[in-house]
Scaffold this active site. Structure first.
Site, mmCIF file in Angstrom:
data_model
loop_
_atom_site.group_PDB
_atom_site.id
_atom_site.type_symbol
_atom_site.label_atom_id
_atom_site.label_comp_id
_atom_site.label_asym_id
_atom_site.label_seq_id
_atom_site.Cartn_x
_atom_site.Cartn_y
_atom_site.Cartn_z
ATOM 1 N N GLU A 1 -104.000 -29.257 12.077
ATOM 2 C CA GLU A 1 -104.682 -28.502 11.030
ATOM 3 C C GLU A 1 -104.343 -27.026 11.137
ATOM 4 O O GLU A 1 -104.315 -26.309 10.148
ATOM 5 C CB GLU A 1 -106.195 -28.702 11.145
ATOM 6 C CG GLU A 1 -107.007 -28.159 9.972
ATOM 7 C CD GLU A 1 -107.464 -26.722 10.164
ATOM 8 O OE1 GLU A 1 -107.995 -26.128 9.210
ATOM 9 O OE2 GLU A 1 -107.282 -26.182 11.279
ATOM 10 N N GLU A 2 -104.039 -26.602 12.362
ATOM 11 C CA GLU A 2 -103.799 -25.189 12.632
ATOM 12 C C GLU A 2 -102.357 -24.762 12.360
ATOM 13 O O GLU A 2 -102.090 -23.577 12.156
ATOM 14 C CB GLU A 2 -104.126 -24.871 14.102
ATOM 15 C CG GLU A 2 -105.555 -25.163 14.524
ATOM 16 C CD GLU A 2 -106.533 -24.119 14.031
ATOM 17 O OE1 GLU A 2 -106.141 -23.268 13.205
ATOM 18 O OE2 GLU A 2 -107.695 -24.152 14.468
ATOM 19 N N HIS B 1 -110.259 -31.739 13.721
ATOM 20 C CA HIS B 1 -108.900 -31.681 14.255
ATOM 21 C C HIS B 1 -108.935 -31.406 15.751
ATOM 22 O O HIS B 1 -109.766 -30.629 16.232
ATOM 23 C CB HIS B 1 -108.058 -30.626 13.531
ATOM 24 C CG HIS B 1 -108.593 -29.224 13.642
ATOM 25 N ND1 HIS B 1 -108.228 -28.366 14.655
ATOM 26 C CD2 HIS B 1 -109.452 -28.522 12.859
ATOM 27 C CE1 HIS B 1 -108.836 -27.200 14.489
ATOM 28 N NE2 HIS B 1 -109.593 -27.269 13.408
ATOM 29 N N ASP C 1 -106.066 -30.413 17.371
ATOM 30 C CA ASP C 1 -105.079 -29.393 17.718
ATOM 31 C C ASP C 1 -105.731 -28.024 17.796
ATOM 32 O O ASP C 1 -106.718 -27.742 17.118
ATOM 33 C CB ASP C 1 -103.922 -29.383 16.719
ATOM 34 C CG ASP C 1 -104.336 -28.949 15.322
ATOM 35 O OD1 ASP C 1 -105.355 -29.469 14.820
ATOM 36 O OD2 ASP C 1 -103.658 -28.083 14.733
ATOM 37 N N ASP D 1 -113.391 -24.016 17.962
ATOM 38 C CA ASP D 1 -112.573 -24.520 16.850
ATOM 39 C C ASP D 1 -111.611 -25.585 17.346
ATOM 40 O O ASP D 1 -110.484 -25.299 17.711
ATOM 41 C CB ASP D 1 -111.820 -23.342 16.228
ATOM 42 C CG ASP D 1 -111.130 -23.683 14.932
ATOM 43 O OD1 ASP D 1 -111.359 -24.793 14.396
ATOM 44 O OD2 ASP D 1 -110.354 -22.847 14.446
ATOM 45 N N HIS E 1 -110.164 -18.797 18.116
ATOM 46 C CA HIS E 1 -108.784 -18.310 18.237
ATOM 47 C C HIS E 1 -108.650 -17.094 19.153
ATOM 48 O O HIS E 1 -107.566 -16.528 19.263
ATOM 49 C CB HIS E 1 -108.190 -17.965 16.862
ATOM 50 C CG HIS E 1 -108.017 -19.136 15.969
ATOM 51 N ND1 HIS E 1 -107.158 -19.128 14.876
ATOM 52 C CD2 HIS E 1 -108.570 -20.376 15.974
ATOM 53 C CE1 HIS E 1 -107.205 -20.291 14.263
ATOM 54 N NE2 HIS E 1 -108.066 -21.066 14.916
ATOM 55 N N GLU F 1 -115.869 -27.679 11.022
ATOM 56 C CA GLU F 1 -115.326 -26.330 11.213
ATOM 57 C C GLU F 1 -116.440 -25.366 11.624
ATOM 58 O O GLU F 1 -117.600 -25.528 11.201
ATOM 59 C CB GLU F 1 -114.660 -25.834 9.932
ATOM 60 C CG GLU F 1 -113.352 -26.511 9.594
ATOM 61 C CD GLU F 1 -112.213 -26.095 10.519
ATOM 62 O OE1 GLU F 1 -112.383 -25.143 11.298
ATOM 63 O OE2 GLU F 1 -111.149 -26.734 10.454
#
EC number: 3.5.1.18
Length: 383
Positions: free
Chosen positions: A137-138, A72, A74, A105, A352, A167
């Site tokens: 995805e987030e 992903h 995003d 990520d 994150h 991931e």
């Protein structure tokens, strides 16, 4: 021409693709992959409020197996920008460490797999390689990401035989952990009702907090299971408890609690609903129980492909990887309904976080691991 995964990671990080906004990230990847002979489909899905941009790209023959890389573009929000050492979308490298939102990520993993593919002689590939890249995805609109792409693939007769998701699965060092399954996640909203009244006259009221405290106590002291060979014990956490009452002299008439259970394959969301529902009913008839399922647990038995990935990790890093089902949910919960899936990527320590970062050495190593895995998957020369 072979792609440098670090340079490509810097470029991809420069797109501020905070979920569900794309800001050009998908088109950038489509342009890169098109240059390497991939047929690219940019796929927009959504509703009146949001549009999620995704990418499916493939190259090779339909006669053999399809190896798909899923990821992903995003990313989560940056948080307080003043706390970052460098602009989170600059792709800045300092002391051989790449900083940026998505560095871990999982933009660097996407770029590492693209770099790996650029090293492959497709004339020798007895099948095809594809990319399934989601634009959400987030966030809260994930249904317009991977699930919608998978539906499109089915409707357009595209097959995926095996999938690796990039991931960030590694913990202490790159290559120590691969994910062969995931726990399920179910959210419960518990509402207890009472009768509002003055705190000085409790006999004229009915405080719903008392019942909620009893319910939550019973839930927290419930052993759902003790786990099994592949999964840790199921775990429940209280997320919030709220009456919406700002008055100091009023007994509220309603209280709402939210709990989340991360559960193994001993349970289903339905069986957990029965357990929580039974606990609530033991305490009071004045309750409502609502359920939201993010994903059911699944497990892929170790097979020749997971062995290939472990072998590739060992060859590049010298380390032995362990198979794990820990962590949160990912898009594997959707892809596992189509084909076997495994997850492997960078260390997740700074995912994150403010100053999300990864050593550039590990991006190169990840590209080497992916390259070796592709070669073993298609039985290509590994020299």
């Amino acid at each position: 021409m072979v792609i440098d995964p670090v340079t490509l990671s810097q470029e991809l990080i420069s797109f501020p693709s905070i979920t569900p906004t794309d800001n050009g990230a998908i088109s950038f990847l489509s342009d890169i992959l098109s240059q390497y002979g991939f047929t690219c489909h940019i796929l927009d899905f959504g509703d009146d409020t949001v549009t999620v941009r995704n990418l499916y790209a493939y190259r090779g023959t339909e006669e053999g197996p399809n190896l798909c890389f899923a990821g992903h573009t995003d990313v989560v929000k940056t948080g307080d920008l003043t706390k970052w050492k460098f602009d989170p979308f600059s792709g800045h490298i300092e002391d051989d460490i790449l900083y940026g939102r998505g560095a871990v990520d999982m933009k660097s993993a996407i770029c590492a797999f693209i770099a790996a593919v650029s090293r492959i002689n497709f004339n020798e590939v007895p099948g095809s390689i594809s990319f399934l890249i989601s634009g959400d995805e987030e966030g809260d609109h994930f249904q317009y990401g991977t699930p919608s792409v998978l539906k499109w693939l089915n409707e357009n007769n595209h097959k995926i035989d095996y999938c690796i998701i990039g991931e960030p699965t590694s913990k202490s060092f790159l290559g120590d952990t691969i994910k062969v399954g995931r726990r399920g996640s179910v959210h419960f909203k518990i509402i207890c009702n009472g009768i509002q009244g003055h705190v000085a006259y409790p006999h004229f009221a009915e405080n719903p907090i008392d019942n909620m405290v009893s319910i939550l106590y019973k839930i927290c002291n419930t052993t759902f299971d003790t786990g099994n060979e592949y999964f840790q014990p199921s775990n429940c956490e209280i997320v919030s408890v709220d009456t919406g009452n700002t008055s100091k002299n009023v007994i509220p008439d309603t209280i709402v609690a939210h709990i989340n259970i991360r559960y193994n394959n001993i349970h289903t969301a339905e069986s957990l609903f029965d357990i929580i529902n039974n606990i609530c009913a033991q305490v009071t008839p004045k309750y409502q129980l609502l359920q939201s399922v993010s994903g059911e647990p699944f497990f892929n038995q170790p097979n020749q492909y997971s062995d290939m990935l472990s072998s590739a990790i060992k060859k590049v890093t010298g380390q032995d990887a362990i198979a794990s089902t820990s962590g949160g949910v990912s898009d594997s919960r959707f892809i596992k309904n189509v084909c076997p899936v495994i997850e492997f990527g960078l260390k997740n320590e700074t995912a994150h976080k403010i100053d999300e970062h990864v050593p550039v050495k590990e991006i190169y190593q990840l590209a080497d691991i992916y390259t070796e895995f592709i070669k073993q998957f298609f039985n290509l020369s590994t020299t």
